[in-house]
Enzyme design. Structure first.
Site, PDB file in Angstrom:
ATOM      1  N   HIS A  12      42.562  29.429  42.032  1.00 16.49           N
ATOM      2  CA  HIS A  12      42.128  31.014  42.010  1.00 16.49           C
ATOM      3  C   HIS A  12      41.825  31.327  40.306  1.00 16.49           C
ATOM      4  CE1 HIS A  12      42.640  34.940  43.353  1.00 16.49           C
ATOM      5  NE2 HIS A  12      43.250  35.354  42.303  1.00 16.49           N
TER       6      HIS A  12
ATOM      7  N   HIS B 272      41.148  38.078  39.067  1.00 18.06           N
ATOM      8  CA  HIS B 272      42.223  39.005  39.102  1.00 18.06           C
ATOM      9  C   HIS B 272      42.975  38.980  37.662  1.00 18.06           C
ATOM     10  CE1 HIS B 272      41.079  38.812  43.237  1.00 18.06           C
ATOM     11  NE2 HIS B 272      40.986  39.940  43.337  1.00 18.06           N
TER      12      HIS B 272
ATOM     13  N   TYR C  26      44.113  36.220  36.231  1.00 13.70           N
ATOM     14  CA  TYR C  26      44.972  34.922  36.203  1.00 13.70           C
ATOM     15  C   TYR C  26      44.317  34.001  34.989  1.00 13.70           C
ATOM     16  CZ  TYR C  26      47.601  36.201  39.986  1.00 13.70           C
ATOM     17  OH  TYR C  26      48.441  36.543  41.006  1.00 13.70           O
TER      18      TYR C  26
END
Length: 76
Positions: free
Chosen positions: A25, A28, A30
């Site tokens: 991922h 967002h 991260y």
């Protein structure tokens, strides 16, 4: 242990535990998303500056994980 090593270790453990695959991922806010952002990434080393350098951490991570667990498998 480096960041890339941590992702490889986590991916290997997931596959060893029986998961079919992993998702890296990079959005967002991260960790990997922070490397991609010119606002968050103010590094002056090989992982900061130009767009090519900022995406290096993500690409290094994907390459290392694929090397450790193999290429993506299509859903059946």
């Amino acid at each position: 242990m480096s960041i890339v090593d941590g992702f490889v270790r986590a991916a290997t453990m997931a596959v060893d535990a029986g998961f079919d695959g992993v998702q890296i991922h990079a959005a967002h806010g991260y960790l990997l998303a922070q490397f991609l952002s010119p606002l968050a990434n103010t590094r002056t080393d090989r992982y900061g500056g130009s767009p090519t350098a900022r995406r290096r951490m993500l690409l290094d991570t994907v390459r290392a994980v694929r090397s450790a667990i193999g290429p993506p498998q299509h859903c059946r």
